[in-house]
Design an enzyme around this catalytic site. Structure first.
Site, PDB file in Angstrom:
ATOM      1  N   CYS A  65      31.524 -46.766   5.144  1.00 46.97           N
ATOM      2  CA  CYS A  65      30.334 -46.163   5.746  1.00 46.97           C
ATOM      3  C   CYS A  65      29.322 -45.836   4.645  1.00 46.97           C
ATOM      4  O   CYS A  65      29.704 -45.472   3.527  1.00 46.97           O
ATOM      5  CB  CYS A  65      30.698 -44.893   6.496  1.00 46.97           C
ATOM      6  N   HIS A  91      36.875 -45.377   3.389  1.00 44.36           N
ATOM      7  CA  HIS A  91      35.855 -44.508   3.946  1.00 44.36           C
ATOM      8  C   HIS A  91      34.776 -44.265   2.898  1.00 44.36           C
ATOM      9  O   HIS A  91      35.014 -44.370   1.697  1.00 44.36           O
ATOM     10  CB  HIS A  91      36.463 -43.167   4.362  1.00 44.36           C
TER      11      HIS A  91
END
Length: 423
Positions: free
Chosen positions: A171, A130
């Site tokens: 991301c 992430h």
């Protein structure tokens, strides 16, 4: 500094899956697949350093204990993967020590293996997890962009590589390379630009999870199909950028390196070429199952609900969906309350809460305020959805508000007991 055409020297690799828990199966699957590519192309294990929590292969939720796959009905990619740093040893501090070749600092930690590369060697780094603006996640904390950039600069100054290539899946991954120089023989690809999500793909109903991430799947499946002694990095970039329709794959650093062959960074031993893919975009099994990474937990629960056979099972999964949606709303509302306390103005709050955030220029403010949000409100490693609201901190800092103002507001707003599991 021109790209080297000299093939002497060794190849070293550092592979990092920064997440934990079965919900994040895909990150460790990606890294295990990357290891298999390097191994099959002749890179020895003593030159490959793997960091992953290692809680997926033998998880009670895994219907094939001891095995991990990276695509539906695909081969086991877990077999033989070195366990250099696992569990609580997977930290940004240890990662930076690995890059620095700090054997003393890692004495008694994991395998103790570090980069032993020198001025004639090439280095490949693959990071998967992430992310958020200027942040790459680890299981219990996170790595800031400036610390990563400083580590790369230190490696360059210490002559730890002739050339280095970095592939980063997360991301907002483009934000991790915004200060990467273009003249130190480092070439990087990001899965997304500095404001986009990266995407998961290959949902497996039997395993109840996504098996891979689009960017990672695309570069690795391309590598599996190609003669890496002939395919250049720029050819791979063009293929992956075209096939990754879910986000904008970007190049950074010294782009002249992209004339080098892929095999110079993944190994150049001959191996049997895979025949899986490529696919027309309309029937691409990865793209057709793709999901923005922040939406993966909710989508997984909803798919489990839809696949539940018994009414009782469906009720359970619906309860999980409702609880997750409520928890996520709580995170967003909490950040809004903090921003309102800082600005004292509802219209300014609306402006700060837009996710069309600024680029990060005020790093000290952003890091200090993010640390406060992590320490006072939501542990970002235990509540990964909280990363989705960090853009508000970027906006506050770039508009002249201070980290001290944010911290004071956070202390006033976040008076609840510690929370975990908001994913």
């Amino acid at each position: 500094m021109p790209a080297s055409t000299d093939d002497s020297g060794d190849l070293w690799a550092v592979l990092v899956a920064g997440s934990k828990t079965y919900m994040n199966y895909r990150h460790q699957a990606d890294v295990c697949h990357a290891y298999q590519i390097l191994h099959s192309h002749g890179v020895p294990d003593d030159h490959i350093i793997v960091m992953m929590f290692d809680d997926i292969a033998n998880s009670p939720e895994n219907p094939t204990p001891g095995k991990i796959i990276n695509r539906p009905d695909g081969p086991d990619v877990y077999q033989g993967v070195p366990k250099d740093y696992t569990g609580t040893d997977v930290t940004p501090e240890n990662f930076l020590k690995v890059l620095a070749g700090d054997t003393e600092g890692l004495k008694g930690v994991g395998s103790g293996k570090v980069l032993g590369s020198g001025p004639n060697d090439r280095v490949f780094i693959n990071l998967v997890d992430h992310g958020a603006p200027g942040i790459f996640g680890f299981p219990t904390t996170f790595l800031y962009e400036n610390d990563f950039t400083n580590a790369i600069l230190g490696m360059s100054r210490n002559n730890q590589f002739k050339e280095m290539t970095i592939y980063l899946e997360a991301c907002e991954s483009g934000s991790m390379f915004k200060n990467l120089p273009d003249d130190i023989n480092v070439y990087a690809l990001s899965a997304a630009n500095s404001t986009q999500s990266s995407y998961a793909c290959y949902f497996d109903s039997a395993r109840r999870t996504f098996l891979g991430d689009v960017f990672s799947i695309k570069w690795m499946e391309d590598t599996d199909r190609e003669d890496v002694t002939k395919e250049s990095l720029v050819k791979q970039f063009n293929i992956v950028a075209k096939e990754t329709t879910t986000s904008q794959v970007l190049q950074f650093g010294q782009l002249s390196i992209d004339t080098q062959k892929v095999g110079q960074f993944v190994g150049d031993d001959q191996t049997t070429l895979d025949t899986f893919g490529p696919f027309n975009p309309l029937n691409d099994p990865c793209l057709n199952s793709s999901m923005a990474s922040p939406d993966v937990p909710l989508a997984t629960l909803q798919m489990n609900h839809n696949n539940a056979v018994a009414h009782l099972g469906a009720d359970y999964w619906q309860t999980q969906v409702d609880m997750l949606q409520e928890s996520r709303s709580f995170v967003r509302d909490t950040m809004r309350h903090i921003v309102t306390a800082v600005t004292g103005d509802s219209s300014l709050t609306d402006q700060m809460m837009t996710n069309n955030h600024h680029q990060i220029h005020k790093n000290k403010c952003y890091q200090a305020a993010t640390n406060s949000f992590h320490d006072i409100c939501f542990d970002l490693s235990e509540n990964t959805y909280a990363m989705r609201v960090l853009y508000a901190i970027v906006n506050l800092c770039e508009h002249g508000y201070t980290a001290d103002e944010f911290t004071t507001a956070a202390r006033a707003v976040c008076i609840f007991d510690p929370i975990t599991g908001i994913i």
